[in-house]
Design an enzyme around this catalytic site. Structure first.
Site, PDB file in Angstrom:
ATOM      1  N   ASN A  65      33.907  -0.919  36.384  1.00 48.71           N
ATOM      2  CA  ASN A  65      34.563  -1.313  35.660  1.00 48.71           C
ATOM      3  C   ASN A  65      33.848  -2.772  35.523  1.00 48.71           C
ATOM      4  OD1 ASN A  65      36.646   0.395  34.759  1.00 48.71           O
ATOM      5  ND2 ASN A  65      37.945  -0.471  36.818  1.00 48.71           N
ATOM      6  N   LYS A 167      37.758  -3.002  27.294  1.00 52.78           N
ATOM      7  CA  LYS A 167      38.256  -1.962  28.952  1.00 52.78           C
ATOM      8  C   LYS A 167      38.061  -3.627  29.496  1.00 52.78           C
ATOM      9  CE  LYS A 167      38.754   0.712  31.837  1.00 52.78           C
ATOM     10  NZ  LYS A 167      37.276   1.359  32.352  1.00 52.78           N
ATOM     11  N   ASN A 171      41.353  -4.749  32.717  1.00 50.44           N
ATOM     12  CA  ASN A 171      41.080  -4.399  34.028  1.00 50.44           C
ATOM     13  C   ASN A 171      40.786  -5.719  34.057  1.00 50.44           C
ATOM     14  OD1 ASN A 171      38.845  -1.929  33.623  1.00 50.44           O
ATOM     15  ND2 ASN A 171      40.556  -1.680  34.501  1.00 50.44           N
ATOM     16  N   ASN A 175      44.577  -5.195  36.353  1.00 55.22           N
ATOM     17  CA  ASN A 175      43.187  -4.717  38.298  1.00 55.22           C
ATOM     18  C   ASN A 175      44.325  -6.115  39.308  1.00 55.22           C
ATOM     19  OD1 ASN A 175      42.417  -3.608  36.412  1.00 55.22           O
ATOM     20  ND2 ASN A 175      42.013  -2.403  38.157  1.00 55.22           N
ATOM     21  N   SER A 236      43.310   0.979  39.734  1.00 53.07           N
ATOM     22  CA  SER A 236      41.946   0.998  40.807  1.00 53.07           C
ATOM     23  C   SER A 236      42.079  -0.034  41.758  1.00 53.07           C
ATOM     24  CB  SER A 236      41.086   0.729  40.737  1.00 53.07           C
ATOM     25  OG  SER A 236      40.420   0.010  39.557  1.00 53.07           O
ATOM     26  N   GLU A 248      37.812  -4.927  43.921  1.00 58.46           N
ATOM     27  CA  GLU A 248      36.464  -4.912  43.334  1.00 58.46           C
ATOM     28  C   GLU A 248      36.811  -6.092  42.700  1.00 58.46           C
ATOM     29  OE1 GLU A 248      33.561  -1.621  41.137  1.00 58.46           O
ATOM     30  OE2 GLU A 248      36.118  -1.722  40.685  1.00 58.46           O
TER      31      GLU A 248
END
Length: 286
Positions: A65, A167, A171, A175, A236, A248
């Site tokens: 990502n 994307k 994210n 995220n 994630s 991340e």
């Protein structure tokens, strides 16, 4: 994995894949394509794993990502060849994963690691590929053919950077917020105040993408609607936080803040969320 394979639980049907599994890449030797499933935080240290797999023309495909370490490789224009400190600190990643080997990959699949060797597939089977230098190459077409033969969607995009930003739009917002709030996709979308913060983060991200010449081609409302349809999926980043793994966030959030500085775009909400989530990442790693 050697004894039981990898069990996949999916709305498309459950199955078990019996892949050749080894902890010694020298047993495998040089291959045509290396597909990295590592987190970006592990790239700088992955040299001993990757080196035995390389021959002169081996490609390295990072299914990550966020902004990849090769982002400005063969980019063209005033930023061509520039290195981003947030994703390639002191060139540590480029030293082990040469940008010349890189093939970009954007993953549109939501999954969770339910147990060792057990993957729950929530939705999505698309893995978009693309060259850092744009265009459609023979090596991308070769890899795409192998992926499609395995039942996956694998288009080769003439300019993958547009897909990267599409994307990233989700994210960069979902995220870190999911980790800070311990919330699922549906919960974030349905909480009014959080939804407005996410919308603002997405607008700022689009401004940075446009300053770099990229077009996402999807409205924020449509992106939010798609995220809500995923349901009570844990991102994630939230999964990593719950398991005590490194977060991340540098490639997702710090990289875009760095790109905003380079392009002169104001991103106050991204900066705020980055500051708070960076502290969370430091505390969770302590």
């Amino acid at each position: 994995m050697r004894r039981h394979g990898v069990r996949v639980l999916s709305p498309r049907g459950d199955f078990t894949a019996h892949a050749h599994a080894t902890d010694d890449p020298a047993e495998i030797g040089p291959v045509d394509h290396v597909f990295l499933g590592l987190k970006a935080t592990a790239y700088a240290a992955c040299g001993p794993l990757v080196a035995p797999l390389l021959h002169e023309r081996t490609t390295v495909v990072a299914a990550q990502n966020g902004i990849p370490w090769w982002y400005f490789h063969r980019h063209g224009g005033p930023y061509d060849g520039r290195r981003l400190e947030s994703v390639d600190p002191a060139g540590a990643v480029s030293a082990v994963l040469a940008p010349e080997r890189a093939v970009g990959c954007v993953v549109y699949a939501a999954t969770e690691l339910e147990a060792p060797g057990v993957v729950r597939h929530v939705e999505g089977t698309r893995f978009s590929l693309g060259e850092p230098g744009r265009g459609v190459s023979a090596r991308c077409l070769e890899l795409s053919g192998a992926m499609r033969a395995g039942g996956l969607k694998c288009p080769v995009e003439p300019d993958l950077r547009n897909d990267i930003w599409l994307k990233l739009l989700g994210n960069i917002s979902f995220n870190p917020i999911s980790a800070l709030a311990r919330a699922t996709m549906r919960q974030m979308c349905r909480h009014g105040g959080t939804r407005r913060v996410i919308e603002t983060m997405m607008r700022e991200t689009l401004c940075v993408a446009e300053a770099l010449g990229c077009e996402v081609g999807v409205s924020i409302e449509r992106r939010l609607a798609g995220a809500e349809r995923v349901g009570d999926h844990r991102t994630s980043t939230l999964q990593d936080l719950e398991r005590g793994k490194p977060l991340e966030l540098d490639v997702l959030l710090a990289a875009v803040v760095e790109l905003a500085e380079i392009t002169g775009v104001e991103v106050p909400t991204l900066r705020t969320v980055h500051a708070i989530s960076d502290l969370l990442a430091l505390r969770s790693a302590a």
